[in-house]
Every structure is written in structure tokens, then in C-alpha cells.
Design a protein around this motif. Sequence first.
Motif, PDB file in Angstrom:
ATOM      1  N   LEU A   1       0.871  -1.177   0.000  1.00 60.71           N
ATOM      2  CA  LEU A   1       0.000   0.000   0.000  1.00 60.71           C
ATOM      3  C   LEU A   1       0.902   1.219   0.000  1.00 60.71           C
ATOM      4  N   VAL A   2       0.959   1.858  -1.144  1.00 56.68           N
ATOM      5  CA  VAL A   2       1.876   2.983  -1.321  1.00 56.68           C
ATOM      6  C   VAL A   2       1.077   4.276  -1.303  1.00 56.68           C
ATOM      7  N   TYR A   3       1.413   5.143  -0.377  1.00 58.64           N
ATOM      8  CA  TYR A   3       0.614   6.364  -0.251  1.00 58.64           C
ATOM      9  C   TYR A   3       1.420   7.526   0.270  1.00 58.64           C
ATOM     10  N   ASP A   4       0.892   8.681  -0.023  1.00 58.23           N
ATOM     11  CA  ASP A   4       1.435   9.915   0.516  1.00 58.23           C
ATOM     12  C   ASP A   4       0.231  10.805   0.694  1.00 58.23           C
ATOM     13  N   ASN A   5      -0.493  10.527   1.746  1.00 59.23           N
ATOM     14  CA  ASN A   5      -1.766  11.199   1.937  1.00 59.23           C
ATOM     15  C   ASN A   5      -1.827  11.653   3.373  1.00 59.23           C
TER      16      ASN A   5
ATOM     17  N   GLU B   1      -1.213 -10.540   2.292  1.00 59.77           N
ATOM     18  CA  GLU B   1      -1.068  -9.589   3.385  1.00 59.77           C
ATOM     19  C   GLU B   1      -0.796  -8.205   2.825  1.00 59.77           C
ATOM     20  N   LEU B   2      -1.080  -7.229   3.656  1.00 59.72           N
ATOM     21  CA  LEU B   2      -0.921  -5.839   3.243  1.00 59.72           C
ATOM     22  C   LEU B   2       0.297  -5.219   3.919  1.00 59.72           C
ATOM     23  N   VAL B   3       1.212  -4.726   3.112  1.00 54.23           N
ATOM     24  CA  VAL B   3       2.428  -4.106   3.634  1.00 54.23           C
ATOM     25  C   VAL B   3       2.341  -2.602   3.377  1.00 54.23           C
ATOM     26  N   VAL B   4       2.423  -1.822   4.439  1.00 56.56           N
ATOM     27  CA  VAL B   4       2.250  -0.380   4.260  1.00 56.56           C
ATOM     28  C   VAL B   4       3.564   0.301   3.882  1.00 56.56           C
ATOM     29  N   HIS B   5       3.451   1.235   2.993  1.00 54.90           N
ATOM     30  CA  HIS B   5       4.646   1.926   2.516  1.00 54.90           C
ATOM     31  C   HIS B   5       4.349   3.398   2.227  1.00 54.90           C
TER      32      HIS B   5
END
Lengths: 355, 355
Positions: free
Chosen positions: B88-92, B115-119
Amino acid sequence: MRPEKQKRQPEAERPETMSAPPARRATINDIARLANVSKKTVSRVINRSPLVTEETRERVSAIIREHGYEPDPQARGLAFRRSFLIGLVYDNPNAQFVVTMQQGLLDGVRGSGFELVVHPCNRQSDTLVNDVRAFAQRQKLYGVVLLPPISENNALTAMLDELGCRYVRVASAVLDVPSKLVISNDQIGTAEAARHLAALGHKRIGLIEGPVGFRSRIERREGFEAGLAEHDLKLAKECCVDGAYTFDSGIEGARKLLSLKNRPTAIFACNDEMAAGVYQVAREMGLSIPEDLSIVGFDDTPMSARLWPPLTTIRWPIVEMGRSAAAKLLDGAESEAEVPEAKLIVRNSTSPPKR
Amino acid sequence: MRPEKQKRQPEAERPETMSAPPARRATINDIARLANVSKKTVSRVINRSPLVTEETRERVSAIIREHGYEPDPQARGLAFRRSFLIGLVYDNPNAQFVVTMQQGLLDGVRGSGFELVVHPCNRQSDTLVNDVRAFAQRQKLYGVVLLPPISENNALTAMLDELGCRYVRVASAVLDVPSKLVISNDQIGTAEAARHLAALGHKRIGLIEGPVGFRSRIERREGFEAGLAEHDLKLAKECCVDGAYTFDSGIEGARKLLSLKNRPTAIFACNDEMAAGVYQVAREMGLSIPEDLSIVGFDDTPMSARLWPPLTTIRWPIVEMGRSAAAKLLDGAESEAEVPEAKLIVRNSTSPPKR
DNA sequence: CTGAAAGCGCTTACAG
DNA sequence: CTGAAAGCGCTTACAG
């Protein structure tokens, strides 16, 4: 398991604009060949084994750097019987807290090659422990970070111990050994809040507590009472009401407190959400803040500064706590990352009582 | 890489209360032996290959169930040359959005073994693309979910294509093919907001826009203008001011709008944070909401209901969008998960203009 | 200090 | 439809 999915139309998914498959990445074998050593020696360099001559290490390292080689965490994990994944297990309704904590954890993990896998869960579920066990086992997690309130669940940590899975609890009380605990010291903040109100001259103060069963309920109350005690003040029994850390429970609590014949001139709500509920009730009753009623919250969520008047509240060092949790997980007890104390942010919701 | 850490005092970390090491989990070999087939056949069952007789499949499945066997994703990933991790790639900056999105994604992924890996990352950084590439490459990500605004970055998606890494963008406009896009239809919500204000009788309406460079800025404005147009209304040029989706930018924008000689009777702020800034300025200027000024926001964050008066705002289906993104990533274009439309939540910050 | 062999738990490519 | 062999990219345990 939905593995067949990835076989469907494997070509069709490749867009036409897609260039040739990317060059194969270097493996340990490539490096070994290039450096003229065995792969085992490369492995030793990767793992910082002392059993390598300085010269060999240099040579191998140079080639690793030159080719931008990064060992495959999957292969490494398979051989290690442990992944390089850290599970973030939480059941916390405060989105801001979770995201900020994630940020701190990621800070602490940066450059280590570990990744953070999020795993929200349901405290109420009776399969909670089994769910987390399955997660930790399946992914062979390197470690787990437990956020409050489920960090208080000893069945969970017992299961993790049984699995041999490291963990760090983020909690408001000494629930574990230091190497497995990042403590939030809620008492320090709430004591300061109490002193602030007392110093302003408030005598009759209301408290909206956290939910029964949450450790932070106890910590925050005790800190608050301790702060009052320094000013020879005590919380009247009827001035303490239950809350649930929700807006609605703040409303409910405020209704009770503000309908008291002798109503408090200040209310400390044990989090910002409940404090927002107090604002709402004060408005309904035509009480102005802070003239008729001073209010203090806890969390310093962005919302607290958007309320009118801006809320006096307690800020805790969530990012630093996250960093510390990551450090404890990765480096063990040795690393005692600094975590600053919670502190009171005085805004405009507090003033001396009228008259 | 900090691999030596896990070798330090390996025994010392094992608490004394720790029971015997957990029983070894079943592997594909155990199942094969027990079922009297080759491991390849077990593999076929796991992967739902059609090349297995119904009878064999039954027998193997029974043994898998009986032993609670779950294939090791690490080993599977190594052989597949692809992990079962979704990035999960975000800049929010909106924590609520991120956490809610995570929840939707996790919903959509549940039971799949992914699985979800946050980034989180930094849109401004000029190493952004390389950072994400390293992440995707190192973890051999199955796929990536891109949140706005970095979902609008075509350099990022080009890189992912080059890597052969699936992705789904969550975005406010048609930036990609349907199978790689979950669209938020901001226009629908903002048009409704415009109709609402127009129907109340507002003629002179202010707009605080999103930041230049964000696609949602354009979408939200266009939807709003379209809604006004239905009532033969137009946005006056001086009534449009820039914003940055931050509280402070909302304050700044509101100051400009409300110091106009002919000031608007209503303001639409393109998100709730900025709307909160408008509240603040209205208070400073002694304008009452909604009598002197109607306000509409966008996001329906929890805060919006805590403001006073509670904010009329637009709710978008973040959880459903997350679910849809997960479904698209896992099942491909075939699954067209339902995503409801954004809708206006009318609270108390809007009313007919005075006089 | 260094390395050849075996193994981690799966899948691929190839036979049959 | 089923399986034996080789391999994914690493590390372990054992020699030397």
C-alpha cells in the motif's frame, strides 16, 4: 488461497507498452562467482559474521555494492525459518493514532529490510487469539507490535511466547519486561492537566473516564487524581462518570455531569473525542467555553485544534513510541530509544472559573 | 539488513515460562506421504489445478483439512518468484482516509492468504520512484495499491509495468484502464453539494479549491460548477481561491473570500480540513453559521460531525473502494465490485441565505 | 577463516 | 492424470 488467479491470462495482463522483462537481479551465486568465493562466504558477509577476513569482506562488499545486490528476503526467510516481516496488530478506533504509530514504526524500521504488515483485529472476537496465531505462524513473523488496548491481552502474548514470536506491547502501564514494552506514561500528562485546572482555581472538577477494562482508564484517572492531590483537591464521587472513548459517550457523560445540582466548572475528558462531546452538550445548554466550563482532552488529535475554542489537551509522543517499539523489536533491550513525556498543550478551552 | 541481531542471546530471549517449542507444522511432504501421492499432486490440489481426479483431490483435501495444513507463503513465493504481499503505497495526509482504505483493502484480501504491507512515501522526494521500485523488487510484491495523489504519478506506474508488478490506482479521474483503476467520482458528490446550495437559494458562492497538481482539484471543481450550472449559476472568478487541503489553507482562503466587498453567502471547501478553517475565520469575523454563512466540506471525516454546527459534507465510499481495489488486484478485471456513489450528508452548516 | 553438501517448503519443466 | 528431478535463493550443520 487464491493461487489459480495468477495463472489466468498471464499474458493478457502484460500491457503492450511493457518493455522486455527486467534484467534478472543478481543472486548470491553471482556475487560468489564474481568475488571468487563460495556462496557461504557471501552469506557470511551479508550476515556480518566475524568469521571473514577483512580483506575478503572488502572484496565481497565491493562487488555487492557494485551490482546493487540485495539478498532476497523470501529466500533468506525460508532458510532462517523466519520472515523479515513485522506484524502491527491493533484494535484501536483512533485512526490518527494508528497512522502516526505506523509512521513511527516505519521510521524505526527504515533501512533494516524489515516491512510492516498491518493486521487490524477485533478485541471482542473470541477467535482473536487464534486469528493472530494463524497470522504470525503463516507469515513466520519476525515480531509483532501490539497496540492498546489489545496490548493488554495476556492470552495474546502467551500465545506469541508459545510460538516463539517476539513482540513489543505499547501500553499505558508496566505490563511486561522493559524489552517488550513501550510505555506511554499517561499519568504524567493527566497529572499536568489536573495541575493546570487546579492552578486556574477550579475546585469542582468533572472526569469522564475511559472504558472499564482499558488499562488507560486507570492510569489516566490515577494521574489526574495525583495532580489534584498536589493542590489538596479531590474528585467528588458524583463528578466521575464512565466513558467509552467515543463522541457519544462524551455527550452522555457531559449530560450527567452538567445536570448535577452543583455542577463542575471544569471537565477533564480522557480523550479528545469525548471532549468534543462535552463541547456539544455545553452548546446545547448554552454554556460558554471556557467562561462557564473549562474542558481538557487527551490525544491532541488534529481535531482538537479545529474545535472552537481550540481544545486544551495532552499530546503524547506517538511517533517516538513507534520508533522505540521498532528498535526494541529489532535490537532487543539494548536500544533504549528516547521517548519524551506526554505534555499538556494549553489552548483556549480552559480559564479560571467564573465568580 | 540487521541479521546478526537475531543471533544474539537466542536463548535468553526465550522466557522461562515458555513451553516446549511448538510442534512442527505440517509441510507439503507430510501431506503427500499421508495421502500417498507425490508432493506435486498436493501442489496441484493447493493450486486448484484441474489435472487431478476428483477422487484424489478429495482425499488430499481431507488430509489437508485434518492437519490444518497451510502452504508456506514464503516457500511458495520463492518458487513462484513472487510474494503474496500487497504494497500500500501512499502519501496522503488524511489519516482517516488511509486507515479506512486499509480496512477496505484488508476486507477484500481476507481469506486469500495475501497480506498488506504499508509503505508511506514522500511525493516531493526525487527518489520516490526508485524507493518504490526497490520496495516492489525486494519484496517481489504481488501487486501495489496506489492512493491519491501519488496514484496520479505516471512515472510510478510506468516503473511498475517495467517491473511486471501489478497495480491498482485509486484516483478521481480516468487515469488508467478499468482493471487498474478504482475511481472515486468526486464530481458526483460535488455536483450534489452545488445543487444543495443552489436549491437553498445561494447565488454568490465561494470555492476553496484543492492544491494545484492534484487531479481531485479539477474533478471537484468541475463537478461543483456542473451542479451550479443546472441552476443557471456560475462561479464568480474572485470567488475561487486556492487551497492545499490543510486547515491553514482553509483559513487563508476563507479570509480572502470573506473580505470580498460582495462576500459570498456560502462556501464550499474541497475538503473538511479546509472547511474547519472556514469555521474559524467565520468565528473571528463574528459571522454565524449557517445564518450568515453556509459551509460545505468534503470527506465526512469524524471531525466534521464534531464541529459546531455539524458540517454538511460529502461522504465517499472509501471502504468499498478499498475492497474493489483489492478485488481488482487479486481477481483481475473480471470482478467489478460495486462501489456506491459519493453522497451529500446534510447537517447543520447550511441554510438559506439571510434576507 | 573458508567451503561442499544438504536442506528450508514449495513450483517449474519435463516425462510418462 | 501423476510423479521424479531440478531449482527458487538463501542458511544450517559439518568439515577442514
